[in-house]
Design a protein around this motif. Structure first.
Motif, PDB file in Angstrom:
ATOM      1  N   THR A  17       0.820  -1.210   0.000  1.00 63.34           N
ATOM      2  CA  THR A  17       0.000   0.000   0.000  1.00 63.34           C
ATOM      3  C   THR A  17       0.854   1.260   0.000  1.00 63.34           C
ATOM      4  O   THR A  17       0.442   2.297  -0.530  1.00 63.34           O
ATOM      5  CB  THR A  17      -0.921   0.012   1.237  1.00 63.34           C
ATOM      6  OG1 THR A  17      -1.625  -1.230   1.301  1.00 63.34           O
ATOM      7  CG2 THR A  17      -1.927   1.143   1.163  1.00 63.34           C
TER       8      THR A  17
ATOM      9  N   ASP B  83      -4.675  10.275   0.646  1.00 66.67           N
ATOM     10  CA  ASP B  83      -4.270   8.995   0.067  1.00 66.67           C
ATOM     11  C   ASP B  83      -5.327   8.348  -0.830  1.00 66.67           C
ATOM     12  O   ASP B  83      -5.183   7.188  -1.207  1.00 66.67           O
ATOM     13  CB  ASP B  83      -3.917   8.010   1.193  1.00 66.67           C
ATOM     14  CG  ASP B  83      -2.682   8.445   1.974  1.00 66.67           C
ATOM     15  OD1 ASP B  83      -1.881   9.221   1.421  1.00 66.67           O
ATOM     16  OD2 ASP B  83      -2.528   8.011   3.128  1.00 66.67           O
TER      17      ASP B  83
ATOM     18  N   PRO C  90      -6.132   8.503  -4.054  1.00 65.36           N
ATOM     19  CA  PRO C  90      -5.698   7.891  -5.318  1.00 65.36           C
ATOM     20  C   PRO C  90      -4.943   6.575  -5.113  1.00 65.36           C
ATOM     21  O   PRO C  90      -5.238   5.581  -5.789  1.00 65.36           O
ATOM     22  CB  PRO C  90      -4.788   8.958  -5.945  1.00 65.36           C
ATOM     23  CG  PRO C  90      -5.248  10.239  -5.336  1.00 65.36           C
ATOM     24  CD  PRO C  90      -5.629   9.891  -3.925  1.00 65.36           C
ATOM     25  N   THR C  91      -3.987   6.557  -4.186  1.00 60.98           N
ATOM     26  CA  THR C  91      -3.195   5.339  -3.978  1.00 60.98           C
ATOM     27  C   THR C  91      -4.003   4.259  -3.282  1.00 60.98           C
ATOM     28  O   THR C  91      -3.854   3.073  -3.577  1.00 60.98           O
ATOM     29  CB  THR C  91      -1.923   5.651  -3.166  1.00 60.98           C
ATOM     30  OG1 THR C  91      -2.290   6.338  -1.955  1.00 60.98           O
ATOM     31  CG2 THR C  91      -0.979   6.542  -3.967  1.00 60.98           C
ATOM     32  N   ASP C  92      -4.869   4.655  -2.337  1.00 61.49           N
ATOM     33  CA  ASP C  92      -5.704   3.666  -1.654  1.00 61.49           C
ATOM     34  C   ASP C  92      -6.677   3.000  -2.625  1.00 61.49           C
ATOM     35  O   ASP C  92      -6.943   1.798  -2.520  1.00 61.49           O
ATOM     36  CB  ASP C  92      -6.479   4.324  -0.509  1.00 61.49           C
ATOM     37  CG  ASP C  92      -5.608   4.620   0.707  1.00 61.49           C
ATOM     38  OD1 ASP C  92      -4.481   4.093   0.756  1.00 61.49           O
ATOM     39  OD2 ASP C  92      -6.050   5.372   1.586  1.00 61.49           O
ATOM     40  N   THR C  93      -7.206   3.779  -3.541  1.00 59.91           N
ATOM     41  CA  THR C  93      -8.134   3.235  -4.535  1.00 59.91           C
ATOM     42  C   THR C  93      -7.450   2.192  -5.403  1.00 59.91           C
ATOM     43  O   THR C  93      -8.026   1.134  -5.707  1.00 59.91           O
ATOM     44  CB  THR C  93      -8.704   4.359  -5.419  1.00 59.91           C
ATOM     45  OG1 THR C  93      -9.358   5.334  -4.585  1.00 59.91           O
ATOM     46  CG2 THR C  93      -9.705   3.810  -6.419  1.00 59.91           C
ATOM     47  N   GLU C  94      -6.214   2.471  -5.778  1.00 59.43           N
ATOM     48  CA  GLU C  94      -5.463   1.551  -6.640  1.00 59.43           C
ATOM     49  C   GLU C  94      -5.226   0.197  -5.980  1.00 59.43           C
ATOM     50  O   GLU C  94      -5.267  -0.836  -6.650  1.00 59.43           O
ATOM     51  CB  GLU C  94      -4.113   2.177  -7.013  1.00 59.43           C
ATOM     52  CG  GLU C  94      -4.213   3.319  -8.003  1.00 59.43           C
ATOM     53  CD  GLU C  94      -2.851   3.894  -8.356  1.00 59.43           C
ATOM     54  OE1 GLU C  94      -1.835   3.269  -7.972  1.00 59.43           O
ATOM     55  OE2 GLU C  94      -2.799   4.962  -8.989  1.00 59.43           O
ATOM     56  N   VAL C  95      -4.985   0.190  -4.688  1.00 62.14           N
ATOM     57  CA  VAL C  95      -4.666  -1.069  -3.996  1.00 62.14           C
ATOM     58  C   VAL C  95      -5.879  -1.694  -3.313  1.00 62.14           C
ATOM     59  O   VAL C  95      -5.760  -2.687  -2.602  1.00 62.14           O
ATOM     60  CB  VAL C  95      -3.536  -0.849  -2.953  1.00 62.14           C
ATOM     61  CG1 VAL C  95      -2.267  -0.374  -3.643  1.00 62.14           C
ATOM     62  CG2 VAL C  95      -3.977   0.129  -1.872  1.00 62.14           C
ATOM     63  N   GLY C  96      -7.047  -1.107  -3.514  1.00 60.84           N
ATOM     64  CA  GLY C  96      -8.264  -1.685  -2.953  1.00 60.84           C
ATOM     65  C   GLY C  96      -8.481  -1.390  -1.482  1.00 60.84           C
ATOM     66  O   GLY C  96      -9.216  -2.119  -0.804  1.00 60.84           O
ATOM     67  N   LYS C  97      -7.855  -0.346  -0.964  1.00 64.57           N
ATOM     68  CA  LYS C  97      -8.057   0.053   0.429  1.00 64.57           C
ATOM     69  C   LYS C  97      -9.255   0.996   0.478  1.00 64.57           C
ATOM     70  O   LYS C  97      -9.138   2.194   0.210  1.00 64.57           O
ATOM     71  CB  LYS C  97      -6.797   0.732   0.979  1.00 64.57           C
ATOM     72  CG  LYS C  97      -6.865   1.049   2.472  1.00 64.57           C
ATOM     73  CD  LYS C  97      -5.552   1.646   2.962  1.00 64.57           C
ATOM     74  CE  LYS C  97      -5.585   1.924   4.465  1.00 64.57           C
ATOM     75  NZ  LYS C  97      -4.305   2.505   4.952  1.00 64.57           N
TER      76      LYS C  97
END
Length: 292
Positions: A68, A193, A195-202
């Motif tokens: 993440t 966070d 954008p990055t959380d969305t990418e990793v499914g968080k």
């Protein structure tokens, strides 16, 4: 191998005001009830601060091994950056949890509130389960609920009860206010966070609400934290001292609503933490002035 400075950075000391605030409020409420015990207040503070550092290392470890934190806007993460081995960060987290439980045991012995042992165990499980384990609740949008509960009522009322053996309306409302500010800080962190959380499914609550609504929720929570004190004012008018925080809330609220770059939200975290600390100090001052 991580340097001492990197370990200190990984502890995320800027989040510690969130741990200190409910203890200050809880102790002030105990004073208002005529039962101030400094030794128990110190033990409660140790429990809160050690748990906070522990959860910071635990999140660093769990998010790091999941990938993440590979692309991150905020402060250094030990595992995600490769500065420290995951096993070392995990051990640091559990060391902090162990020390927190030891301080908690002394607090229970001093207060004879044995049922709080279960609360302490629950707090450790909640601290680890935020991003740890097979189904971390922080990845399901439930982190905000747990932060409100443990940084609000549990920490505040637990502090009051271990000193006074009871709680008051002021303590309850104060616990709600500090809990809301803690959730607001988490929201600011998670908006950054998205954008990055969305990418990793968080799927944090910020991700679920969407950028615009998540930003608005920050402002609502900060405003509500002060508004709740209106219900305390009829019997403790000095509580309106918390309104001195309004000017200090304007900048972080403006940044949350208008800050387009993710990096512009980083100062909001520190500002919100200091606002919570300021709230707790003003709450305590109100309790003392009421008794004069």
């Amino acid at each position: 191998m991580a340097t001492l400075g990197q370990w200190i950075s990984g502890a995320r000391l800027r989040t510690l005001p969130m741990a200190a605030a409910p203890v200050i409020i809880g102790t002030a409420a105990a004073y208002d009830l005529g039962a101030l015990h400094w030794d128990r207040a110190v033990l409660a503070a140790l429990v809160a601060l050690l748990l906070q550092i522990g959860v910071n290392y635990a999140n660093d470890y769990s998010d790091g091994i999941r990938g993440t934190d590979e692309v991150r806007v905020g402060p250094l993460r030990l595992v995600g950056s490769g500065a420290a081995k995951p096993s070392h960060v995990k051990m640091a987290a559990f060391t902090m949890f162990g020390l927190a439980m030891l301080a908690g045991l002394f607090l229970v012995l001093a207060s004879q509130a044995w049922w709080l042992l279960l609360v302490g165990v629950g707090a450790v499980f909640a601290a680890w389960g935020y991003t740890g384990g097979k189904s971390p609740y922080g990845y399901m949008g439930l982190g905000d609920v747990f932060v409100f509960v443990f940084f609000g009522p549990v920490a505040t009322l637990g502090t009051t009860f271990t000193q006074a053996g009871s709680v008051s309306t002021a303590a309850v409302l104060g616990s709600f206010s500090t809990g809301l500010i803690a959730v607001a800080l988490l929201m600011a962190n998670n908006v950054r966070d998205i954008p990055t959380d969305t990418e990793v499914g968080k799927l944090t609550l910020a991700v679920r609400l969407g950028d615009k609504n998540a930003r608005r929720s920050y402002v609502v929570m900060m405003a509500l934290s002060l508004a709740l004190m209106i219900f305390v004012a009829p019997v403790k008018p000095w509580i309106l001292l918390v309104l001195l925080l309004v000017p200090f809330m304007l900048m972080p609220c403006w940044l949350m609503l208008k800050g387009k770059k993710r990096k512009s939200l980083i100062p909001v975290l520190q500002q919100t933490g200091l606002i919570n600390l300021g709230f707790s100090v003003l709450f305590a001052a109100a309790m003392v002035l009421t008794e004069l």
